[in-house]
Design a protein around this motif. Sequence first.
Motif, PDB file in Angstrom:
ATOM      1  N   ILE A 251       0.852  -1.192   0.000  1.00  0.00           N
ATOM      2  CA  ILE A 251       0.000   0.000   0.000  1.00  0.00           C
ATOM      3  C   ILE A 251       0.888   1.241   0.000  1.00  0.00           C
ATOM      4  O   ILE A 251       1.546   1.543   1.000  1.00  0.00           O
ATOM      5  N   PRO A 252       0.944   2.011  -1.102  1.00  0.00           N
ATOM      6  CA  PRO A 252       1.689   3.268  -1.092  1.00  0.00           C
ATOM      7  C   PRO A 252       0.929   4.323  -0.273  1.00  0.00           C
ATOM      8  O   PRO A 252      -0.299   4.416  -0.345  1.00  0.00           O
ATOM      9  N   ALA A 289      -6.974   1.368   3.958  1.00  0.00           N
ATOM     10  CA  ALA A 289      -7.735   0.943   2.778  1.00  0.00           C
ATOM     11  C   ALA A 289      -7.270   1.665   1.517  1.00  0.00           C
ATOM     12  O   ALA A 289      -7.321   1.116   0.414  1.00  0.00           O
ATOM     13  N   THR A 290      -6.798   2.901   1.682  1.00  0.00           N
ATOM     14  CA  THR A 290      -6.425   3.715   0.527  1.00  0.00           C
ATOM     15  C   THR A 290      -4.967   4.161   0.534  1.00  0.00           C
ATOM     16  O   THR A 290      -4.435   4.534  -0.507  1.00  0.00           O
ATOM     17  N   GLY A 291      -4.335   4.153   1.712  1.00  0.00           N
ATOM     18  CA  GLY A 291      -2.988   4.693   1.844  1.00  0.00           C
ATOM     19  C   GLY A 291      -2.967   6.196   2.053  1.00  0.00           C
ATOM     20  O   GLY A 291      -1.893   6.799   2.170  1.00  0.00           O
ATOM     21  N   GLU A 292      -4.132   6.829   2.142  1.00  0.00           N
ATOM     22  CA  GLU A 292      -4.185   8.285   2.307  1.00  0.00           C
ATOM     23  C   GLU A 292      -3.877   8.693   3.746  1.00  0.00           C
ATOM     24  O   GLU A 292      -4.369   8.085   4.693  1.00  0.00           O
ATOM     25  N   VAL A 293      -3.061   9.722   3.890  1.00  0.00           N
ATOM     26  CA  VAL A 293      -2.824  10.320   5.200  1.00  0.00           C
ATOM     27  C   VAL A 293      -4.014  11.223   5.504  1.00  0.00           C
ATOM     28  O   VAL A 293      -4.225  12.234   4.844  1.00  0.00           O
ATOM     29  N   THR A 294      -4.807  10.828   6.505  1.00  0.00           N
ATOM     30  CA  THR A 294      -6.014  11.593   6.827  1.00  0.00           C
ATOM     31  C   THR A 294      -5.767  12.645   7.897  1.00  0.00           C
ATOM     32  O   THR A 294      -6.533  13.600   8.015  1.00  0.00           O
ATOM     33  N   GLY A 295      -4.701  12.457   8.694  1.00  0.00           N
ATOM     34  CA  GLY A 295      -4.422  13.409   9.755  1.00  0.00           C
ATOM     35  C   GLY A 295      -2.952  13.385  10.122  1.00  0.00           C
ATOM     36  O   GLY A 295      -2.216  12.460   9.773  1.00  0.00           O
ATOM     37  N   ARG A 296      -2.534  14.444  10.843  1.00  0.00           N
ATOM     38  CA  ARG A 296      -1.127  14.550  11.211  1.00  0.00           C
ATOM     39  C   ARG A 296      -0.996  15.235  12.565  1.00  0.00           C
ATOM     40  O   ARG A 296      -1.598  16.269  12.822  1.00  0.00           O
ATOM     41  N   PHE A 297      -0.202  14.625  13.444  1.00  0.00           N
ATOM     42  CA  PHE A 297       0.132  15.218  14.732  1.00  0.00           C
ATOM     43  C   PHE A 297       1.471  15.947  14.589  1.00  0.00           C
ATOM     44  O   PHE A 297       2.437  15.373  14.079  1.00  0.00           O
ATOM     45  N   ASP A 298       1.527  17.172  15.065  1.00  0.00           N
ATOM     46  CA  ASP A 298       2.762  17.952  14.993  1.00  0.00           C
ATOM     47  C   ASP A 298       3.399  17.994  16.386  1.00  0.00           C
ATOM     48  O   ASP A 298       2.885  18.642  17.293  1.00  0.00           O
ATOM     49  N   PHE A 299       4.526  17.288  16.529  1.00  0.00           N
ATOM     50  CA  PHE A 299       5.235  17.246  17.808  1.00  0.00           C
ATOM     51  C   PHE A 299       6.536  18.039  17.737  1.00  0.00           C
ATOM     52  O   PHE A 299       7.538  17.658  18.347  1.00  0.00           O
ATOM     53  N   THR A 300       6.508  19.142  16.998  1.00  0.00           N
ATOM     54  CA  THR A 300       7.710  19.957  16.810  1.00  0.00           C
ATOM     55  C   THR A 300       8.302  20.410  18.136  1.00  0.00           C
ATOM     56  O   THR A 300       9.527  20.320  18.350  1.00  0.00           O
ATOM     57  N   LYS A 301       7.466  20.886  19.047  1.00  0.00           N
ATOM     58  CA  LYS A 301       7.965  21.470  20.291  1.00  0.00           C
ATOM     59  C   LYS A 301       8.763  20.474  21.108  1.00  0.00           C
ATOM     60  O   LYS A 301       9.892  20.750  21.538  1.00  0.00           O
ATOM     61  N   ILE A 302       8.203  19.270  21.338  1.00  0.00           N
ATOM     62  CA  ILE A 302       8.934  18.318  22.171  1.00  0.00           C
ATOM     63  C   ILE A 302      10.089  17.684  21.393  1.00  0.00           C
ATOM     64  O   ILE A 302      11.108  17.314  21.992  1.00  0.00           O
ATOM     65  N   THR A 303       9.977  17.578  20.079  1.00  0.00           N
ATOM     66  CA  THR A 303      11.068  17.006  19.287  1.00  0.00           C
ATOM     67  C   THR A 303      12.292  17.921  19.325  1.00  0.00           C
ATOM     68  O   THR A 303      13.431  17.462  19.486  1.00  0.00           O
ATOM     69  N   GLU A 304      12.068  19.217  19.174  1.00  0.00           N
ATOM     70  CA  GLU A 304      13.182  20.168  19.216  1.00  0.00           C
ATOM     71  C   GLU A 304      13.923  20.108  20.537  1.00  0.00           C
ATOM     72  O   GLU A 304      15.144  20.285  20.597  1.00  0.00           O
ATOM     73  N   GLU A 305      13.196  19.841  21.606  1.00  0.00           N
ATOM     74  CA  GLU A 305      13.813  19.740  22.932  1.00  0.00           C
ATOM     75  C   GLU A 305      14.835  18.602  22.981  1.00  0.00           C
ATOM     76  O   GLU A 305      15.867  18.704  23.650  1.00  0.00           O
ATOM     77  N   HIS A 306      14.567  17.525  22.236  1.00  0.00           N
ATOM     78  CA  HIS A 306      15.426  16.342  22.308  1.00  0.00           C
ATOM     79  C   HIS A 306      16.455  16.266  21.191  1.00  0.00           C
ATOM     80  O   HIS A 306      17.429  15.507  21.307  1.00  0.00           O
TER      81      HIS A 306
END
Length: 341
Positions: A251-252, A289-306
Amino acid sequence: MKKSLITGFAAILLLASCKNDRKILDALADYNHSMEEKGYRFGDKITLPKEVTDQAESISISFGDRETSGLTVDPEFFEFGNNEVTFNIKMKDGETLNQDATINVFTKTPEQNIAYEIVAEYPHDPKNFTEGFFIEGSTVYESTGLKGESRLIKYTLGSTVPSQSVKQAPEIFSEGCAMAGDRIYQLTYQSKIGFVYDKNTFKKISEFPLPDAFWEGWGLTYDGKNLIADTGSNDLYYLDAGNPSKVVKKIPVGGNKDIYNQINELEYHNGFIYANVWHQPYILKINPATGEVTGRFDFTKITEEHTKNNSEHVLNGIAFKGEHMLVTGKNWPKIYEVAIK
Protein backbone atom coordinates in the motif's frame (compact mmCIF):
# COMPACT_ATOMS: atom_id res chain seq x y z
CA MET A 1 27.49 17.44 -58.41
CA LYS A 2 23.85 16.45 -58.11
CA LYS A 3 24.76 13.63 -55.67
CA SER A 4 26.69 16.05 -53.45
CA LEU A 5 23.75 18.46 -53.31
CA ILE A 6 21.38 15.69 -52.26
CA THR A 7 23.83 14.47 -49.59
CA GLY A 8 24.29 18.00 -48.27
CA PHE A 9 20.52 18.57 -48.16
CA ALA A 10 20.04 15.31 -46.20
CA ALA A 11 22.68 16.42 -43.69
CA ILE A 12 20.88 19.75 -43.21
CA LEU A 13 17.58 17.92 -42.66
CA LEU A 14 19.21 15.59 -40.11
CA LEU A 15 20.74 18.53 -38.25
CA ALA A 16 17.41 20.35 -38.22
CA SER A 17 15.66 17.18 -37.06
CA CYS A 18 18.18 16.68 -34.23
CA LYS A 19 17.76 20.28 -33.10
CA ASN A 20 13.99 19.92 -33.14
CA ASP A 21 14.17 16.64 -31.21
CA ARG A 22 16.43 18.26 -28.63
CA LYS A 23 14.02 21.18 -28.29
CA ILE A 24 11.10 18.80 -27.70
CA LEU A 25 13.00 16.71 -25.15
CA ASP A 26 14.25 19.84 -23.36
CA ALA A 27 10.68 21.18 -23.20
CA LEU A 28 9.50 17.89 -21.72
CA ALA A 29 12.36 17.85 -19.19
CA ASP A 30 11.61 21.45 -18.12
CA TYR A 31 7.95 20.55 -17.80
CA ASN A 32 8.82 17.53 -15.66
CA HIS A 33 10.90 19.62 -13.25
CA SER A 34 8.14 22.19 -12.92
CA MET A 35 5.54 19.51 -12.15
CA GLU A 36 7.57 17.43 -9.65
CA GLU A 37 6.67 19.72 -6.75
CA LYS A 38 3.16 20.59 -7.92
CA GLY A 39 2.25 17.01 -8.77
CA TYR A 40 -1.06 15.46 -9.74
CA ARG A 41 -4.12 13.86 -8.16
CA PHE A 42 -5.96 10.79 -9.40
CA GLY A 43 -8.23 11.74 -12.29
CA ASP A 44 -6.05 14.66 -13.39
CA LYS A 45 -5.14 15.00 -17.06
CA ILE A 46 -1.42 15.15 -17.84
CA THR A 47 -0.95 18.23 -19.97
CA LEU A 48 2.26 18.40 -21.99
CA PRO A 49 4.02 21.44 -23.50
CA LYS A 50 2.83 22.75 -26.85
CA GLU A 51 6.30 22.08 -28.32
CA VAL A 52 5.58 18.39 -27.73
CA THR A 53 1.93 18.08 -28.68
CA ASP A 54 2.30 20.10 -31.92
CA GLN A 55 4.91 17.70 -33.27
CA ALA A 56 3.54 14.43 -31.87
CA GLU A 57 1.38 11.96 -33.72
CA SER A 58 0.85 9.87 -30.57
CA ILE A 59 2.11 9.80 -26.96
CA SER A 60 2.22 6.89 -24.54
CA ILE A 61 3.62 6.38 -21.04
CA SER A 62 5.50 3.25 -20.01
CA PHE A 63 5.99 1.95 -16.47
CA GLY A 64 8.64 -0.71 -16.83
CA ASP A 65 6.91 -3.51 -18.76
CA ARG A 66 3.48 -1.80 -18.77
CA GLU A 67 2.31 0.96 -21.07
CA THR A 68 -0.73 3.18 -21.50
CA SER A 69 -1.74 5.66 -24.18
CA GLY A 70 -4.00 7.43 -21.72
CA LEU A 71 -2.72 10.71 -20.30
CA THR A 72 -4.98 10.57 -17.24
CA VAL A 73 -3.56 9.81 -13.77
CA ASP A 74 -5.28 6.47 -13.40
CA PRO A 75 -4.73 4.36 -10.22
CA GLU A 76 -4.46 1.32 -12.50
CA PHE A 77 -1.05 2.64 -13.53
CA PHE A 78 -0.11 5.33 -11.00
CA GLU A 79 0.28 5.21 -7.22
CA PHE A 80 0.83 7.76 -4.46
CA GLY A 81 4.33 9.19 -4.35
CA ASN A 82 7.02 9.13 -7.01
CA ASN A 83 6.15 7.39 -10.26
CA GLU A 84 9.18 6.82 -12.52
CA VAL A 85 7.88 6.74 -16.09
CA THR A 86 9.02 7.12 -19.68
CA PHE A 87 7.17 9.27 -22.23
CA ASN A 88 7.19 7.65 -25.68
CA ILE A 89 6.52 10.24 -28.35
CA LYS A 90 5.91 9.15 -31.94
CA MET A 91 6.63 12.15 -34.13
CA LYS A 92 4.70 13.08 -37.25
CA ASP A 93 7.85 12.33 -39.28
CA GLY A 94 7.81 8.74 -37.98
CA GLU A 95 10.64 9.12 -35.46
CA THR A 96 10.09 8.07 -31.82
CA LEU A 97 11.51 10.04 -28.90
CA ASN A 98 11.76 8.77 -25.32
CA GLN A 99 12.03 10.92 -22.20
CA ASP A 100 12.28 9.65 -18.62
CA ALA A 101 10.25 11.58 -16.06
CA THR A 102 8.97 11.53 -12.49
CA ILE A 103 5.26 12.06 -11.92
CA ASN A 104 4.33 12.74 -8.30
CA VAL A 105 0.82 11.80 -7.20
CA PHE A 106 -0.77 13.35 -4.10
CA THR A 107 -4.12 12.94 -2.35
CA LYS A 108 -7.05 15.19 -3.18
CA THR A 109 -7.99 15.89 0.45
CA PRO A 110 -5.53 17.72 2.75
CA GLU A 111 -4.61 15.87 5.94
CA GLN A 112 -6.12 17.37 9.09
CA ASN A 113 -3.94 18.75 11.85
CA ILE A 114 -4.91 16.68 14.91
CA ALA A 115 -4.96 18.51 18.23
CA TYR A 116 -3.67 16.83 21.38
CA GLU A 117 -2.75 17.49 24.99
CA ILE A 118 0.15 16.00 26.94
CA VAL A 119 -1.41 14.56 30.09
CA ALA A 120 1.49 12.63 31.64
CA GLU A 121 5.22 12.00 31.36
CA TYR A 122 7.14 8.83 32.23
CA PRO A 123 10.87 8.12 32.41
CA HIS A 124 12.54 6.46 29.44
CA ASP A 125 16.08 5.10 29.38
CA PRO A 126 18.08 7.65 27.34
CA LYS A 127 20.45 4.86 26.26
CA ASN A 128 17.63 3.29 24.21
CA PHE A 129 17.96 4.06 20.51
CA THR A 130 14.27 3.34 19.97
CA GLU A 131 13.32 1.53 16.75
CA GLY A 132 10.24 -0.48 17.80
CA PHE A 133 7.75 0.40 20.55
CA PHE A 134 4.40 -0.96 21.74
CA ILE A 135 2.56 -1.59 25.00
CA GLU A 136 0.34 -4.36 26.36
CA GLY A 137 -1.43 -3.41 29.59
CA SER A 138 1.28 -1.58 31.54
CA THR A 139 4.16 -3.50 29.94
CA VAL A 140 6.23 -1.71 27.32
CA TYR A 141 8.05 -3.71 24.64
CA GLU A 142 10.89 -1.97 22.86
CA SER A 143 13.40 -2.79 20.15
CA THR A 144 16.59 -0.73 20.39
CA GLY A 145 19.02 -0.23 17.53
CA LEU A 146 22.70 0.40 16.72
CA LYS A 147 25.29 -2.29 16.13
CA GLY A 148 26.61 -3.72 19.37
CA GLU A 149 23.71 -2.16 21.30
CA SER A 150 20.64 -3.80 19.76
CA ARG A 151 18.18 -5.48 22.13
CA LEU A 152 14.59 -6.52 22.59
CA ILE A 153 13.43 -5.47 26.05
CA LYS A 154 10.29 -5.17 28.14
CA TYR A 155 9.65 -3.08 31.22
CA THR A 156 6.80 -1.61 33.23
CA LEU A 157 5.64 1.85 32.15
CA GLY A 158 7.14 4.26 34.67
CA SER A 159 10.29 2.20 35.13
CA THR A 160 13.49 2.17 33.07
CA VAL A 161 14.71 -1.21 34.34
CA PRO A 162 13.96 -4.08 31.93
CA SER A 163 12.22 -7.11 33.39
CA GLN A 164 13.46 -9.13 30.39
CA SER A 165 16.05 -8.43 27.72
CA VAL A 166 17.59 -10.17 24.71
CA LYS A 167 20.80 -8.75 23.26
CA GLN A 168 21.51 -9.18 19.56
CA ALA A 169 24.79 -10.21 17.94
CA PRO A 170 27.25 -7.27 17.55
CA GLU A 171 26.69 -7.02 13.80
CA ILE A 172 22.90 -6.71 14.13
CA PHE A 173 21.09 -3.36 14.00
CA SER A 174 17.59 -4.06 15.32
CA GLU A 175 14.55 -2.23 13.95
CA GLY A 176 10.75 -2.41 14.36
CA CYS A 177 8.93 -4.96 16.50
CA ALA A 178 5.33 -6.13 16.85
CA MET A 179 3.33 -8.74 18.75
CA ALA A 180 1.04 -11.27 17.08
CA GLY A 181 -0.55 -13.70 19.52
CA ASP A 182 2.15 -14.99 21.86
CA ARG A 183 4.96 -14.15 19.46
CA ILE A 184 7.07 -11.05 19.03
CA TYR A 185 8.52 -10.28 15.61
CA GLN A 186 11.58 -8.07 15.21
CA LEU A 187 13.11 -6.69 12.02
CA THR A 188 16.74 -5.84 11.35
CA TYR A 189 18.08 -2.84 9.45
CA GLN A 190 20.43 -4.24 6.79
CA SER A 191 21.01 -7.88 7.78
CA LYS A 192 18.01 -9.06 5.67
CA ILE A 193 16.67 -11.23 8.50
CA GLY A 194 13.99 -11.03 11.17
CA PHE A 195 13.58 -12.76 14.53
CA VAL A 196 10.62 -14.43 16.24
CA TYR A 197 10.47 -14.65 20.05
CA ASP A 198 8.21 -16.21 22.60
CA LYS A 199 6.37 -13.34 24.27
CA ASN A 200 6.62 -14.83 27.78
CA THR A 201 10.08 -16.40 27.88
CA PHE A 202 11.79 -14.07 25.38
CA LYS A 203 13.45 -17.14 23.87
CA LYS A 204 14.14 -16.92 20.15
CA ILE A 205 11.85 -19.33 18.29
CA SER A 206 13.13 -18.78 14.77
CA GLU A 207 14.64 -16.48 12.18
CA PHE A 208 13.20 -15.58 8.77
CA PRO A 209 14.59 -13.89 5.67
CA LEU A 210 13.11 -10.49 4.94
CA PRO A 211 11.06 -10.38 1.71
CA ASP A 212 12.96 -9.85 -1.53
CA ALA A 213 11.22 -6.48 -1.90
CA PHE A 214 12.97 -5.23 1.27
CA TRP A 215 16.35 -3.55 0.90
CA GLU A 216 16.13 -2.62 4.61
CA GLY A 217 13.84 -3.30 7.55
CA TRP A 218 12.35 -0.27 9.37
CA GLY A 219 8.96 -0.16 11.15
CA LEU A 220 6.62 -3.00 12.08
CA THR A 221 3.10 -3.40 13.52
CA TYR A 222 0.21 -5.90 13.49
CA ASP A 223 -3.42 -5.31 12.50
CA GLY A 224 -4.85 -8.56 13.91
CA LYS A 225 -4.36 -10.41 10.64
CA ASN A 226 -1.14 -9.31 8.97
CA LEU A 227 2.15 -7.83 10.02
CA ILE A 228 2.64 -4.41 8.42
CA ALA A 229 6.18 -3.25 7.69
CA ASP A 230 7.98 -0.43 5.94
CA THR A 231 11.43 -0.07 4.43
CA GLY A 232 12.07 3.66 4.69
CA SER A 233 9.99 4.59 1.64
CA ASN A 234 6.33 5.64 1.39
CA ASP A 235 5.23 2.01 0.96
CA LEU A 236 3.58 -0.22 3.57
CA TYR A 237 4.04 -3.97 3.10
CA TYR A 238 1.49 -6.42 4.48
CA LEU A 239 3.22 -9.65 5.52
CA ASP A 240 1.76 -13.06 6.25
CA ALA A 241 2.16 -13.47 10.03
CA GLY A 242 2.58 -17.22 9.56
CA ASN A 243 5.26 -16.66 6.92
CA PRO A 244 6.64 -13.11 7.33
CA SER A 245 8.92 -13.55 4.32
CA LYS A 246 5.78 -13.41 2.13
CA VAL A 247 4.35 -10.07 1.00
CA VAL A 248 0.54 -10.18 0.87
CA LYS A 249 0.13 -6.71 -0.62
CA LYS A 250 1.75 -3.29 -0.84
CA ILE A 251 0.00 0.00 0.00
CA PRO A 252 1.69 3.27 -1.09
CA VAL A 253 1.07 6.14 1.35
CA GLY A 254 0.11 9.58 0.04
CA GLY A 255 -0.15 13.09 1.43
CA ASN A 256 -1.83 16.14 -0.07
CA LYS A 257 1.40 18.06 -0.63
CA ASP A 258 4.08 15.80 0.85
CA ILE A 259 5.62 12.55 -0.26
CA TYR A 260 6.40 10.75 2.98
CA ASN A 261 9.37 8.84 1.66
CA GLN A 262 10.85 7.79 5.01
CA ILE A 263 8.03 6.28 7.03
CA ASN A 264 9.53 4.74 10.15
CA GLU A 265 8.05 3.28 13.38
CA LEU A 266 4.45 2.03 13.04
CA GLU A 267 1.43 1.36 15.24
CA TYR A 268 -2.02 0.01 14.33
CA HIS A 269 -4.99 1.24 16.37
CA ASN A 270 -8.76 1.23 15.80
CA GLY A 271 -8.58 0.70 12.05
CA PHE A 272 -5.81 3.21 11.31
CA ILE A 273 -2.05 3.01 10.95
CA TYR A 274 0.03 5.60 12.80
CA ALA A 275 3.53 6.28 11.52
CA ASN A 276 6.59 8.30 12.39
CA VAL A 277 8.50 9.97 9.56
CA TRP A 278 12.27 9.85 9.95
CA HIS A 279 13.80 13.22 10.85
CA GLN A 280 10.37 14.87 10.89
CA PRO A 281 8.43 15.87 14.02
CA TYR A 282 5.17 14.35 12.74
CA ILE A 283 3.07 11.29 13.38
CA LEU A 284 0.78 10.40 10.47
CA LYS A 285 -2.68 8.86 10.69
CA ILE A 286 -3.11 6.62 7.63
CA ASN A 287 -6.21 5.01 6.17
CA PRO A 288 -4.98 1.47 5.36
CA ALA A 289 -7.73 0.94 2.78
CA THR A 290 -6.42 3.71 0.53
CA GLY A 291 -2.99 4.69 1.84
CA GLU A 292 -4.18 8.28 2.31
CA VAL A 293 -2.82 10.32 5.20
CA THR A 294 -6.01 11.59 6.83
CA GLY A 295 -4.42 13.41 9.76
CA ARG A 296 -1.13 14.55 11.21
CA PHE A 297 0.13 15.22 14.73
CA ASP A 298 2.76 17.95 14.99
CA PHE A 299 5.24 17.25 17.81
CA THR A 300 7.71 19.96 16.81
CA LYS A 301 7.97 21.47 20.29
CA ILE A 302 8.93 18.32 22.17
CA THR A 303 11.07 17.01 19.29
CA GLU A 304 13.18 20.17 19.22
CA GLU A 305 13.81 19.74 22.93
CA HIS A 306 15.43 16.34 22.31
CA THR A 307 17.21 16.98 19.00
CA LYS A 308 18.93 20.26 19.92
CA ASN A 309 22.12 18.43 20.98
CA ASN A 310 21.92 15.54 18.49
CA SER A 311 19.93 15.59 15.26
CA GLU A 312 19.64 11.77 15.31
CA HIS A 313 17.61 11.79 18.53
CA VAL A 314 14.41 11.92 16.49
CA LEU A 315 10.78 11.23 17.31
CA ASN A 316 10.33 7.48 16.85
CA GLY A 317 7.94 5.56 19.06
CA ILE A 318 4.14 5.17 19.05
CA ALA A 319 1.97 3.03 21.32
CA PHE A 320 -1.63 3.22 22.52
CA LYS A 321 -2.59 3.09 26.18
CA GLY A 322 -6.34 2.82 25.82
CA GLU A 323 -7.32 5.79 23.66
CA HIS A 324 -4.27 7.79 24.74
CA MET A 325 -1.14 7.78 22.62
CA LEU A 326 2.33 7.20 24.07
CA VAL A 327 5.19 8.81 22.13
CA THR A 328 8.94 8.75 22.58
CA GLY A 329 12.09 8.93 20.49
CA LYS A 330 15.63 7.73 20.02
CA ASN A 331 17.63 8.31 23.22
CA TRP A 332 14.82 10.36 24.75
CA PRO A 333 14.68 10.45 28.56
CA LYS A 334 10.87 10.68 28.49
CA ILE A 335 7.74 8.94 27.26
CA TYR A 336 4.79 11.30 26.76
CA GLU A 337 1.17 10.31 27.23
CA VAL A 338 -1.06 12.24 24.86
CA ALA A 339 -4.83 12.74 24.93
CA ILE A 340 -6.19 13.21 21.41
CA LYS A 341 -8.70 16.03 21.13
